[in-house]
Design an enzyme around this catalytic site. Structure first.
Site, PDB file in Angstrom:
ATOM      1  N   SER A 191       0.490  -1.563   0.190  1.00  0.00           N
ATOM      2  CA  SER A 191      -0.273   0.243  -0.141  1.00  0.00           C
ATOM      3  C   SER A 191       0.854   0.962  -0.483  1.00  0.00           C
ATOM      4  O   SER A 191       0.663   2.783  -0.664  1.00  0.00           O
ATOM      5  CB  SER A 191      -1.543   0.311   1.577  1.00  0.00           C
ATOM      6  N   LYS A 225       0.287   4.328   6.535  1.00  0.00           N
ATOM      7  CA  LYS A 225      -0.191   5.366   5.845  1.00  0.00           C
ATOM      8  C   LYS A 225       0.124   6.580   5.716  1.00  0.00           C
ATOM      9  O   LYS A 225       0.556   6.657   6.473  1.00  0.00           O
ATOM     10  CB  LYS A 225      -1.915   4.907   6.087  1.00  0.00           C
TER      11      LYS A 225
END
Length: 169
Positions: A40, A83
């Site tokens: 990600s 993230k």
């Protein structure tokens, strides 16, 4: 003889407790080492990269747009996710579906942040979870430790302005 053995045992136990408390406080309040899994955050952070995250920013509300953070996973509290912070409380975020066909606006409520991976096609993030409570942030990543060829500080990325349309107040 028994007195000497008991004395050494209690001293050893005392040192163990002392150093254990020091280590715990260091990892809880100063920072720690984390391994990032999954695609990600590619290309910024690859699968199995090892990073150092400092924890002082989260305690003093020093998290900013563009920072990469380690967060307790909202869907599995026993694991962490890595993230990038896209929006802070009060921001209006333009979100897209994974197919990039549907677009909508979301507001980041008080006490929350909006997180997305750099690799939008392969990231499960705030587009899926919604805004993340600030209390789930474990730390802000400062630098990569491993692989040694990538050792160094991480900077805010231009990805915020290149690939992700944003509105904010």
């Amino acid at each position: 003889m028994l007195r000497g053995v008991l004395g050494k045992t209690f001293r050893l136990a005392g040192y163990t407790i002392q150093y254990g408390c020091i280590i715990y406080c260091t990892f809880e309040y100063v920072g720690g080492v984390f391994m990032c899994f999954g695609p990600s955050m590619e290309p910024t952070i690859q699968n199995s990269d090892i990073v150092f995250a400092e924890n002082l920013s989260r305690h003093f509300y020093g998290i900013h747009r563009g920072d990469i953070v380690i967060v307790k996973s909202p869907s599995d509290p026993s694991s962490n996710i890595c993230k990038r912070v896209i929006g802070l409380e009060g921001d209006k975020i333009l979100t897209t579906s994974p197919s990039d066909f549907f677009k909508s606006h979301s507001y980041v409520p008080t006490g929350h942040v909006w997180l997305e991976g750099d690799n939008l096609q392969r990231s499960t993030d705030s587009r899926y979870y919604g805004p993340i409570p600030y209390g789930l942030i474990r730390g802000r990543i400062l630098f990569k430790i491993w692989p040694l060829s990538d050792f160094g500080f991480l900077r805010s990325s231009n990805i915020l302005t290149q690939n992700k349309p944003r509105d904010s107040f």
